[in-house]
Design a protein around this motif. Structure first.
Motif, short mmCIF file in Angstrom:
data_model
loop_
_atom_site.label_atom_id
_atom_site.label_comp_id
_atom_site.label_asym_id
_atom_site.label_seq_id
_atom_site.Cartn_x
_atom_site.Cartn_y
_atom_site.Cartn_z
N GLY A 93 0.82 -1.21 0.00
CA GLY A 93 0.00 0.00 0.00
C GLY A 93 0.84 1.25 0.00
N ARG A 94 1.96 1.20 0.69
CA ARG A 94 2.88 2.34 0.71
C ARG A 94 3.46 2.58 -0.68
NH1 ARG A 94 5.00 6.86 3.45
NH2 ARG A 94 7.25 6.97 3.16
N TRP A 98 2.29 1.39 -3.75
CA TRP A 98 1.34 1.61 -4.84
C TRP A 98 0.32 2.71 -4.57
CZ3 TRP A 98 2.96 -0.44 -9.11
CH2 TRP A 98 3.69 -1.63 -9.08
N ARG A 99 -0.05 2.89 -3.30
CA ARG A 99 -1.10 3.85 -2.98
C ARG A 99 -0.60 4.99 -2.10
NH1 ARG A 99 -6.16 1.62 -3.86
NH2 ARG A 99 -6.83 3.79 -3.65
N GLY A 100 0.65 4.97 -1.71
CA GLY A 100 1.19 6.05 -0.88
C GLY A 100 0.64 6.08 0.54
N TRP A 101 0.31 4.91 1.09
CA TRP A 101 -0.25 4.88 2.45
C TRP A 101 0.72 5.51 3.44
CZ3 TRP A 101 -2.43 -0.78 3.04
CH2 TRP A 101 -3.58 -0.90 2.25
N THR A 158 -3.17 5.27 8.70
CA THR A 158 -3.27 3.96 8.05
C THR A 158 -2.02 3.14 8.30
OG1 THR A 158 -4.68 4.85 6.30
CG2 THR A 158 -3.60 2.74 5.86
#
Length: 269
Positions: free
Chosen positions: A227-228, A230-233, A237
């Motif tokens: 998530g970090r 690909w989605r920049g979490w 979160t």
């Protein structure tokens, strides 16, 4: 001798935890000496002729031993006084656990040399993710303090320590470095346990509470890293995933071993 070293290490950790932050040299030196005493005592307690002593207390003490080393090294590059006031009191308590709960002796006769490596990698994985959990707690406190009106927050020693932490973005970078390294170690632990189960433990791979919790923790940390990427979490979160993953990993071995050894009074399982 080991008991004396454990007690001395606990005392040094406790003193260094509450020394004023400006006494950096004394804190650094005291922590280093305590860490050395802790390590010598652990080695003498765990490594016995032809056997290993294992148990929840040994695992937790070893995890905090490595966590203290991580704090000490990180603190040389960043001002992590907030980490000191969380790690060192925890280490002071954990260092005494093997004295109170000695665990069980595992004979090494007929066991593969891979067993020692598997245990060492597992302890490193637990330790790295333990220090990551401490980081996550500090970041949560740091973020909460940012949203508090000036003068409205607490003025105690913990609040002062949080004020001296690096910027939140720097703390976040450190957190994800620790998680990435811990995830690699945890992956090696899972793979070695699954692939070499019969050689390591003398029985074929089987599902049990430890395997389920470990895999669930591995999945949580893997999702967080994905998530970090690909989605920049980030932010809440990331902190939620980190603490959930750590809690699950804690249950996988330390929690389950505590129940078996202390509550149910059972040996190796």
């Amino acid at each position: 001798m080991q008991t004396t070293f454990f007690v001395l290490a606990a005392l040094l950790y406790a003193v260094c935890a509450f020394l004023p932050s400006h006494q950096r040299l004394a804190i650094s030196a005291g922590t280093a000496v305590g860490w050395l005493l802790h390590g010598v005592a652990l080695w003498g307690d765990v490594i016995t002729p032809g056997a290993l002593r294992v148990g929840f207390a040994v695992m937790l003490s070893a995890a905090l031993w490595i966590s203290v080393a991580a704090y000490w090294l990180e603190n040389r590059n960043f001002s992590l006084d907030g980490l000191r006031v969380l790690v060192l009191p925890s280490a002071a308590a954990a260092v005494l656990l093997p004295v109170l709960f000695p665990g069980n002796v595992m004979p090494l006769a007929g066991k593969s040399v891979l067993l020692s490596w598997h245990i060492a990698i597992a302890i490193l994985a637990y330790s790295t993710l333990t220090i990551a959990a401490f980081h996550a707690v500090l970041m949560a406190l740091q973020e909460s303090k940012l949203h508090t009106r000036p003068g409205a927050g607490a003025n105690g020693w913990l609040a002062a320590a949080i004020d001296r932490l690096p910027a939140l973005l720097t703390m976040e970078k450190l957190l994800f470095r620790l998680i990435a390294f811990g995830f690699v170690l945890l992956t090696l632990t899972v793979l070695s346990g699954v692939v070499f189960s019969e050689e390591l433990f003398g029985k074929a791979f089987q599902w049990n509470h430890k395997i389920v919790f470990t895999l669930l923790s591995w999945l949580l940390f893997g999702l967080l890293l994905a998530g970090r990427h690909w989605r920049g979490w980030r932010g809440k979160t990331a902190l939620s995933f980190t603490l959930s993953g750590f809690a699950t990993l804690f249950l996988a071995y330390v929690g389950s071993r505590f129940v078996l050894e202390v509550v149910l009074h059972r040996g190796l399982a």
